[in-house]
Motif scaffolding. Structure first.
Motif, mmCIF file in Angstrom:
data_model
loop_
_atom_site.group_PDB
_atom_site.id
_atom_site.type_symbol
_atom_site.label_atom_id
_atom_site.label_comp_id
_atom_site.label_asym_id
_atom_site.label_seq_id
_atom_site.Cartn_x
_atom_site.Cartn_y
_atom_site.Cartn_z
ATOM 1 N N GLY A 96 -1.903 8.204 2.666
ATOM 2 C CA GLY A 96 -3.108 8.456 1.880
ATOM 3 C C GLY A 96 -3.836 7.183 1.542
ATOM 4 N N PRO A 97 -4.999 7.312 0.899
ATOM 5 C CA PRO A 97 -5.797 6.132 0.539
ATOM 6 C C PRO A 97 -5.159 5.354 -0.613
ATOM 7 C CG PRO A 97 -6.787 8.117 -0.364
ATOM 8 C CD PRO A 97 -5.654 8.572 0.508
ATOM 9 N N HIS A 108 0.828 -1.204 0.000
ATOM 10 C CA HIS A 108 0.000 0.000 0.000
ATOM 11 C C HIS A 108 0.867 1.260 0.000
ATOM 12 C CE1 HIS A 108 -3.056 2.928 1.190
ATOM 13 N NE2 HIS A 108 -2.274 3.274 2.209
ATOM 14 N N ARG A 109 1.850 1.303 0.880
ATOM 15 C CA ARG A 109 2.672 2.514 0.970
ATOM 16 C C ARG A 109 3.480 2.743 -0.302
ATOM 17 N NH1 ARG A 109 4.710 3.172 7.243
ATOM 18 N NH2 ARG A 109 2.797 2.411 8.223
ATOM 19 N N TRP A 138 7.608 14.187 4.044
ATOM 20 C CA TRP A 138 7.413 12.794 3.647
ATOM 21 C C TRP A 138 5.938 12.398 3.767
ATOM 22 C CZ3 TRP A 138 9.704 8.456 1.687
ATOM 23 C CH2 TRP A 138 9.098 7.229 1.964
ATOM 24 N N SER A 139 5.308 12.797 4.855
ATOM 25 C CA SER A 139 3.923 12.386 5.105
ATOM 26 C C SER A 139 2.965 12.907 4.047
ATOM 27 C CB SER A 139 3.474 12.845 6.490
ATOM 28 O OG SER A 139 3.609 14.256 6.607
ATOM 29 N N LEU A 180 12.220 14.006 5.252
ATOM 30 C CA LEU A 180 11.791 13.076 6.292
ATOM 31 C C LEU A 180 12.271 13.582 7.646
ATOM 32 C CD1 LEU A 180 10.514 10.392 7.188
ATOM 33 C CD2 LEU A 180 12.777 9.348 6.882
ATOM 34 N N ASP A 181 11.341 13.821 8.565
ATOM 35 C CA ASP A 181 11.670 14.303 9.913
ATOM 36 C C ASP A 181 11.922 13.101 10.823
ATOM 37 O OD1 ASP A 181 9.027 13.562 9.596
ATOM 38 O OD2 ASP A 181 8.248 15.022 11.015
ATOM 39 N N TYR A 182 13.052 12.478 10.639
ATOM 40 C CA TYR A 182 13.416 11.249 11.358
ATOM 41 C C TYR A 182 14.080 11.556 12.697
ATOM 42 C CZ TYR A 182 16.067 6.856 12.118
ATOM 43 O OH TYR A 182 16.617 5.720 12.641
ATOM 44 N N LEU A 183 15.018 12.487 12.698
ATOM 45 C CA LEU A 183 15.741 12.824 13.924
ATOM 46 C C LEU A 183 14.878 13.666 14.859
ATOM 47 C CD1 LEU A 183 18.522 12.480 15.279
ATOM 48 C CD2 LEU A 183 19.199 14.656 14.249
ATOM 49 N N ALA A 184 14.088 14.562 14.285
ATOM 50 C CA ALA A 184 13.220 15.447 15.086
ATOM 51 C C ALA A 184 11.796 15.349 14.550
ATOM 52 C CB ALA A 184 13.729 16.887 15.018
#
Length: 674
Positions: A264-265, A138-139, A258-259, A241-245
């Motif tokens: 999403g659908p 899906h992703r 990233w989001s 991508l907000d991975y660290l913060a």
């Protein structure tokens, strides 16, 4: 247990000593055995063992690779016209007429069991978790659809400055699903090193991470990302991508979260972009000794058939297996790890240090996540051995079946340590191949015994021999690893190498029409293989090959440095020593401040892996008459070779320069020999 032999103590093991023999039930259950019987039935043959199967695979490559295609049910939009157009290197064309997609095959187990794990993960930032096959599919479909909406299509290049986490895997699968071309660099790399790589490709989109954690320390990468984007004018979109913060706004103006793209659908419809036989899949980088890193281009079809063969027959993966190979996203072992999806296995992604602050973190994951195949470097095992770690006494390892050692040569004591201190009925293997084929030339097979320090065999379809300096095949002698006939995962080209000259010079200049890989190798009479290190001047640093050219570009930007040379020497016990020798401007001392300036420049421009073990000052750097730094002769001298076998003074621009290294070897004999 049938066939089991407990290894002797590591200190007493001899090279080539048999440490383990596979029990009959393991041999009969191996996929490579099933394939051998299948080949016999479909081709009217009587191949009675692995050696016979290997011989057929290299004598009849067209029949062999056609069998791989049929056995693994490769899905193509159109039939191929022929398997191989001609047995020549470079220039061989594989499966012309076929149209396939690599990502489609990686994800095709979703319908069979959608709730089964597809990816497992852990990091220094995140607790262990997993994605099901349905969630992963899906992703990927959502992100791929959003990439198409941004105008990313077949042939467009997509770069990733991302760690070894699920988002990076999703980005790779989405990119390749729509026929775009993937390339990646670990975020430990500095901006200059990334620009040297990605700048050759003119990427249209960049996935970038805000930072990462390694060894308990956080490393923000916002400034590096900004510098990378500034150095890549082709980039139209940045996915942040907000991975660290988590939750923090992108540090780069105009970047998309990233989001925004990955959540999403389910798309109403989705189709994989099936591409031609010579369509680029990804670009991996193999650093050379001169110029920019080599941009190695692989095809969907070539990597697909090779990885089907590798993961099933040589790694022995089955549906539900859980392989963990410690790697960064920019090393080819990451690509090989994700290839385990082809067999319905669930790769384990780990982002972080393997030894600190918790020196047992990987063993904890092996136990907790029920890892079946553990891939690591010989140096990791040596650290465990030195620290007295005994995993078999501390962890429940019943799921673990295989240890895969990769990245650098293994010594007998490393093999023995796994049998003594991890598990006595393990299948311990070593491999050698590389970025150039995203696979191995020599490596494992589950039906053969394991001998101390020895790579089990030549892989199916890999026409490997060892040649002496006269181009003659030798057995039980050290020589050059060569490949006599093409295989599908060899590069289709180097990027920006329109006339193919750099590709030809890299592998075919020594013996035209024969691939010379650059490994010092021995093949014994039973087909076992020993790799003793690089025969060229490429550096092997913690299992990753590094080209000297990028080190010189960084160091020689420092005003005080006039010239430099760096080598990597193989020491006893499988260890390495990487010294650098610098010529400084008059009046400049190589004091600790100067040393730290050089180290800092390499960490900023390149990565911590590029920093030498020691720095020394020399008056002159030795050159050949044609102006090439004499890296191989210097390495040979420091490794104990006599001067007359290391270098020819008649071929030197400055013969006296080599004398300094002769004296250095004499003064440091104990250090270089221990």
């Amino acid at each position: 247990m049938a066939g089991l032999r407990v290894a002797p103590a590591a200190a007493r093991v001899a090279e080539g000593e048999c440490l383990w023999t596979p029990p009959p039930e393991q041999v009969s259950a191996a996929a490579v055995e099933d394939f051998r019987h299948w080949v016999n039935a479909h081709h009217g043959l009587d191949l009675d063992d692995y050696a016979a199967l290997w011989r057929w695979s290299v004598d009849e490559p067209e029949a062999f690779w056609a069998a791989i295609w049929r056995y693994f049910c490769i899905v193509s939009e159109t039939p191929y016209r022929h398997v191989l157009d001609r047995r020549t290197m470079p220039g061989a064309q594989w499966f012309e007429g076929a149209r396939v997609n690599y990502a489609e095959h990686l994800l095709r187990h979703e319908d069979a069991d959608p709730d089964a794990p597809a990816l497992l993960y852990a990091s220094e930032r995140r607790a262990p978790g997993q994605l099901s096959r349905r969630e992963l599919g899906h992703r990927v479909r959502v992100l791929a659809t959003r990439l198409r909406a941004l105008g990313i299509g077949p042939g467009d290049r997509v770069g990733a400055y991302m760690p070894n986490i699920p988002e990076t895997a999703i980005a790779m699968l989405a990119t390749t699903a729509i026929g775009a071309v993937w390339t990646a660099a670990s975020p430990e790399f500095g901006a200059r090193t990334v620009i040297d790589r990605f700048g050759q490709l003119a990427p249209k989109l960049l996935f970038a991470v805000d930072g990462y954690r390694f060894g308990g320390e956080d490393f923000a990468r916002g400034e590096q990302v900004a510098a990378i984007v500034a150095g890549l004018p082709s980039v139209e979109h940045v996915i942040w991508l907000d991975y660290l913060a988590p939750g923090a706004a992108p540090a780069l103006p105009g970047a998309r979260r990233w989001s925004e793209l990955a959540d999403g659908p389910e798309p109403a419809t989705f189709a994989y972009e099936r591409v031609a036989h010579d369509h680029p899949l990804w670009v991996l980088f193999s650093s050379g000794t001169t110029g920019l890193p080599k941009a190695v281009v692989h095809s969907h079809v070539g990597i697909l058939v090779e990885h089907c063969k590798l993961t099933a027959f040589h790694v022995g993966l089955r549906p539900g297996d859980r392989p963990l190979y410690h790697s960064t996203s920019g090393w080819m072992m990451w690509n090989v790890l994700l290839a385990s999806l082809l067999q319905g296995a669930a790769p384990v992604l780990y982002d972080g240090s393997p030894i600190g602050p918790d020196p047992e973190v990987l063993w904890k994951l092996v136990e907790q996540l029920r890892v079946t195949h553990f891939g690591t470097s010989p140096s990791f095992a040596q650290i465990m051995q030195k620290n007295g770690l005994r995993p078999r006494l501390r962890y429940e390892l019943s799921a673990l079946r295989m240890v895969l050692l990769a990245g650098s040569p293994s010594v007998p004591e490393t093999f023995a340590w796994f049998y003594d201190e991890v598990k006595p009925d393990l299948w311990v293997t070593s491999q050698s191949g590389g970025t150039e084929i995203a696979s191995a030339f020599v490596g494992a097979v589950p039906t053969l015994p394991v001998h101390a320090g020895e790579i089990q065999t030549r892989l199916l379809g890999m026409d490997v021999e060892v040649w002496n300096e006269y181009g003659q095949p030798v057995v039980d002698q050290t020589g050059e690893l060569v490949v006599r006939t093409p295989c599908p995962s060899m590069p289709i080209r180097f990027w920006n190498d329109d006339d193919g000259q750099r590709y030809w010079e890299s592998y075919f200049a020594t013996w035209p029409g024969v691939w010379r890989h650059g490994d010092s190798t021995k093949l014994n009479a039973r087909g076992g293989v020993y790799i003793y290190g690089r025969s060229d001047s490429t550096l092997n640093r913690y299992g990753v090959c590094i080209g000297t050219a990028e080190i010189y570009r960084s160091v020689e930007r420092i005003d005080e440095v006039v010239d430099s040379i760096i080598v990597c020497c193989e020491l006893a016990g499988g260890r390495f020593f990487m010294p650098m020798f610098v010529k400084l401007r008059a009046g400049i001392e190589l004091d600790e401040a100067m040393r730290e300036k050089i180290r800092r420049q390499l960490r900023i421009d390149c990565s911590p892996r590029h920093v030498p073990d020691q720095l020394y000052r020399v008056d002159e750097i030795p050159y050949t008459l044609t102006g090439k730094k004499m890296e191989v002769p210097v390495r040979r001298l420091l490794s104990g070779w006599p001067l007359e076998k290391s270098a020819s003074r008649d071929a030197m621009l400055n013969p006296a320069a080599i004398d300094w290294f002769v004296r250095f070897r004499a003064d440091n004999r104990v250090m270089l020999s221990s």
